[in-house]
Write a protein that holds these residues in place. Structure first.
Motif, PDB file in Angstrom:
ATOM      1  N   ALA A 182      -0.661  14.206 -10.136  1.00 55.98           N
ATOM      2  CA  ALA A 182      -1.263  13.455 -11.247  1.00 55.98           C
ATOM      3  C   ALA A 182      -0.312  12.424 -11.839  1.00 55.98           C
ATOM      4  O   ALA A 182      -0.728  11.317 -12.199  1.00 55.98           O
ATOM      5  CB  ALA A 182      -1.747  14.415 -12.325  1.00 55.98           C
ATOM      6  N   ARG A 183       0.959  12.760 -11.955  1.00 57.96           N
ATOM      7  CA  ARG A 183       1.930  11.816 -12.531  1.00 57.96           C
ATOM      8  C   ARG A 183       2.005  10.551 -11.681  1.00 57.96           C
ATOM      9  O   ARG A 183       1.959   9.437 -12.202  1.00 57.96           O
ATOM     10  CB  ARG A 183       3.298  12.469 -12.656  1.00 57.96           C
ATOM     11  N   ALA A 184       2.107  10.720 -10.372  1.00 57.48           N
ATOM     12  CA  ALA A 184       2.201   9.557  -9.481  1.00 57.48           C
ATOM     13  C   ALA A 184       0.888   8.779  -9.456  1.00 57.48           C
ATOM     14  O   ALA A 184       0.900   7.541  -9.522  1.00 57.48           O
ATOM     15  CB  ALA A 184       2.585   9.993  -8.077  1.00 57.48           C
ATOM     16  N   VAL A 185      -0.232   9.486  -9.378  1.00 62.79           N
ATOM     17  CA  VAL A 185      -1.530   8.807  -9.377  1.00 62.79           C
ATOM     18  C   VAL A 185      -1.669   7.961 -10.639  1.00 62.79           C
ATOM     19  O   VAL A 185      -2.110   6.803 -10.593  1.00 62.79           O
ATOM     20  CB  VAL A 185      -2.689   9.827  -9.251  1.00 62.79           C
ATOM     21  N   GLY A 186      -1.269   8.504 -11.780  1.00 61.08           N
ATOM     22  CA  GLY A 186      -1.327   7.758 -13.037  1.00 61.08           C
ATOM     23  C   GLY A 186      -0.419   6.543 -13.029  1.00 61.08           C
ATOM     24  O   GLY A 186      -0.809   5.462 -13.488  1.00 61.08           O
ATOM     25  N   LEU A 187       0.789   6.708 -12.515  1.00 63.82           N
ATOM     26  CA  LEU A 187       1.725   5.578 -12.421  1.00 63.82           C
ATOM     27  C   LEU A 187       1.114   4.451 -11.601  1.00 63.82           C
ATOM     28  O   LEU A 187       1.124   3.292 -12.018  1.00 63.82           O
ATOM     29  CB  LEU A 187       3.049   6.031 -11.794  1.00 63.82           C
ATOM     30  N   TYR A 188       0.571   4.792 -10.446  1.00 64.02           N
ATOM     31  CA  TYR A 188       0.022   3.752  -9.580  1.00 64.02           C
ATOM     32  C   TYR A 188      -1.202   3.087 -10.211  1.00 64.02           C
ATOM     33  O   TYR A 188      -1.350   1.867 -10.148  1.00 64.02           O
ATOM     34  CB  TYR A 188      -0.302   4.317  -8.195  1.00 64.02           C
ATOM     35  N   ALA A 189      -2.054   3.870 -10.833  1.00 68.10           N
ATOM     36  CA  ALA A 189      -3.241   3.293 -11.484  1.00 68.10           C
ATOM     37  C   ALA A 189      -2.827   2.351 -12.612  1.00 68.10           C
ATOM     38  O   ALA A 189      -3.367   1.242 -12.726  1.00 68.10           O
ATOM     39  CB  ALA A 189      -4.146   4.400 -12.012  1.00 68.10           C
ATOM     40  N   ARG A 190      -1.872   2.767 -13.442  1.00 68.09           N
ATOM     41  CA  ARG A 190      -1.398   1.901 -14.536  1.00 68.09           C
ATOM     42  C   ARG A 190      -0.705   0.649 -14.008  1.00 68.09           C
ATOM     43  O   ARG A 190      -0.638  -0.366 -14.694  1.00 68.09           O
ATOM     44  CB  ARG A 190      -0.435   2.668 -15.452  1.00 68.09           C
ATOM     45  N   GLU A 222       0.855  -1.186   0.000  1.00 66.77           N
ATOM     46  CA  GLU A 222       0.000   0.000   0.000  1.00 66.77           C
ATOM     47  C   GLU A 222       0.892   1.237   0.000  1.00 66.77           C
ATOM     48  O   GLU A 222       2.072   1.172   0.344  1.00 66.77           O
ATOM     49  CB  GLU A 222      -0.878  -0.024   1.260  1.00 66.77           C
ATOM     50  N   LEU A 223       0.318   2.372  -0.369  1.00 68.80           N
ATOM     51  CA  LEU A 223       1.042   3.639  -0.378  1.00 68.80           C
ATOM     52  C   LEU A 223       0.066   4.776  -0.207  1.00 68.80           C
ATOM     53  O   LEU A 223      -1.134   4.593  -0.332  1.00 68.80           O
ATOM     54  CB  LEU A 223       1.818   3.805  -1.688  1.00 68.80           C
ATOM     55  N   ASN A 224       0.581   5.939   0.082  1.00 68.41           N
ATOM     56  CA  ASN A 224      -0.196   7.173   0.081  1.00 68.41           C
ATOM     57  C   ASN A 224       0.341   8.046  -1.038  1.00 68.41           C
ATOM     58  O   ASN A 224       1.543   8.048  -1.311  1.00 68.41           O
ATOM     59  CB  ASN A 224      -0.051   7.937   1.397  1.00 68.41           C
ATOM     60  N   VAL A 225      -0.553   8.806  -1.652  1.00 66.72           N
ATOM     61  CA  VAL A 225      -0.144   9.740  -2.702  1.00 66.72           C
ATOM     62  C   VAL A 225      -0.992  10.993  -2.560  1.00 66.72           C
ATOM     63  O   VAL A 225      -2.185  10.913  -2.266  1.00 66.72           O
ATOM     64  CB  VAL A 225      -0.284   9.109  -4.115  1.00 66.72           C
ATOM     65  N   PHE A 226      -0.363  12.140  -2.732  1.00 63.43           N
ATOM     66  CA  PHE A 226      -1.115  13.387  -2.709  1.00 63.43           C
ATOM     67  C   PHE A 226      -2.001  13.449  -3.936  1.00 63.43           C
ATOM     68  O   PHE A 226      -1.568  13.140  -5.052  1.00 63.43           O
ATOM     69  CB  PHE A 226      -0.171  14.592  -2.651  1.00 63.43           C
ATOM     70  N   GLY A 227      -3.242  13.835  -3.745  1.00 65.75           N
ATOM     71  CA  GLY A 227      -4.236  13.829  -4.807  1.00 65.75           C
ATOM     72  C   GLY A 227      -3.887  14.692  -5.998  1.00 65.75           C
ATOM     73  O   GLY A 227      -4.307  14.409  -7.117  1.00 65.75           O
ATOM     74  N   ASP A 228      -3.093  15.748  -5.790  1.00 62.13           N
ATOM     75  CA  ASP A 228      -2.753  16.621  -6.912  1.00 62.13           C
ATOM     76  C   ASP A 228      -1.486  16.184  -7.647  1.00 62.13           C
ATOM     77  O   ASP A 228      -1.039  16.851  -8.563  1.00 62.13           O
ATOM     78  CB  ASP A 228      -2.638  18.076  -6.456  1.00 62.13           C
TER      79      ASP A 228
END
Length: 163
Positions: free
Chosen positions: A136-144, A128-134
């Motif tokens: 976007a690059r990291a959120v996209g990496l994790y989703a992919r 598991e991890l935490n990511v700041f909602g803003d």
């Protein structure tokens, strides 16, 4: 990315990396309006010391470095094999950093996958991890990479807001 290799950080690499990761975390907390700029660095240091009471040799912590085959550094990972809030059989990704020159080339996904493999080899079934909602690059990496949202915090600033 067959050209990416992952190895444990050396203690000297850890010492250099830790200074930067504390500063970056403090800056992220200020940007998210979680901490005041005047106290952020000290709060980040205290948090880091609580997570790593023995520094580099803290049990259950993995500090990994991703490199190209020629030794060029690509990025780093910090993973705890136990979850900080006690989730069973779940590791926690505290930090992943890709060198600016190597961003957008697939190395983040490759380094993340390599870290997941290390966690699996330690017999842990999830991460598991935490990511700041803003971020976007990291959120996209994790989703992919197959991560899904399991909790979500939201905030609204009320300063200057009217009903």
């Amino acid at each position: 990315m067959s050209e990416l290799t992952v190895r444990a950080m050396t203690e000297a690499e850890f010492d250099r990396w830790q200074v930067g990761v504390v500063r970056a975390f403090a800056d992220e907390q200020v940007a998210a309006n979680n901490w005041a700029a005047e106290t952020a660095l000290e709060l980040a240091r205290q948090g880091n010391e609580a997570l790593l009471p023995a520094g580099f040799t803290t049990a259950g912590m993995l500090f990994l470095k991703g490199e190209l085959r020629d030794g060029t550094p690509v990025g780093v990972l910090w993973i705890g094999l136990t979850h900080p809030r006690g989730a069973p059989d779940c590791a926690f990704l505290y930090d992943i950093e890709i060198e600016p020159a190597h961003r957008g080339a697939g190395y983040g996904r490759a380094l993340l996958a390599a870290g997941e493999d290390v966690v699996r080899r330690h017999g842990v079934a999830a991460i598991e991890l935490n990511v700041f909602g803003d971020n976007a690059r990291a959120v996209g990496l994790y989703a992919r990479s197959g991560y899904r949202v399991v909790t979500q915090q939201m905030r609204k600033s009320l300063a200057g807001a009217q009903r």
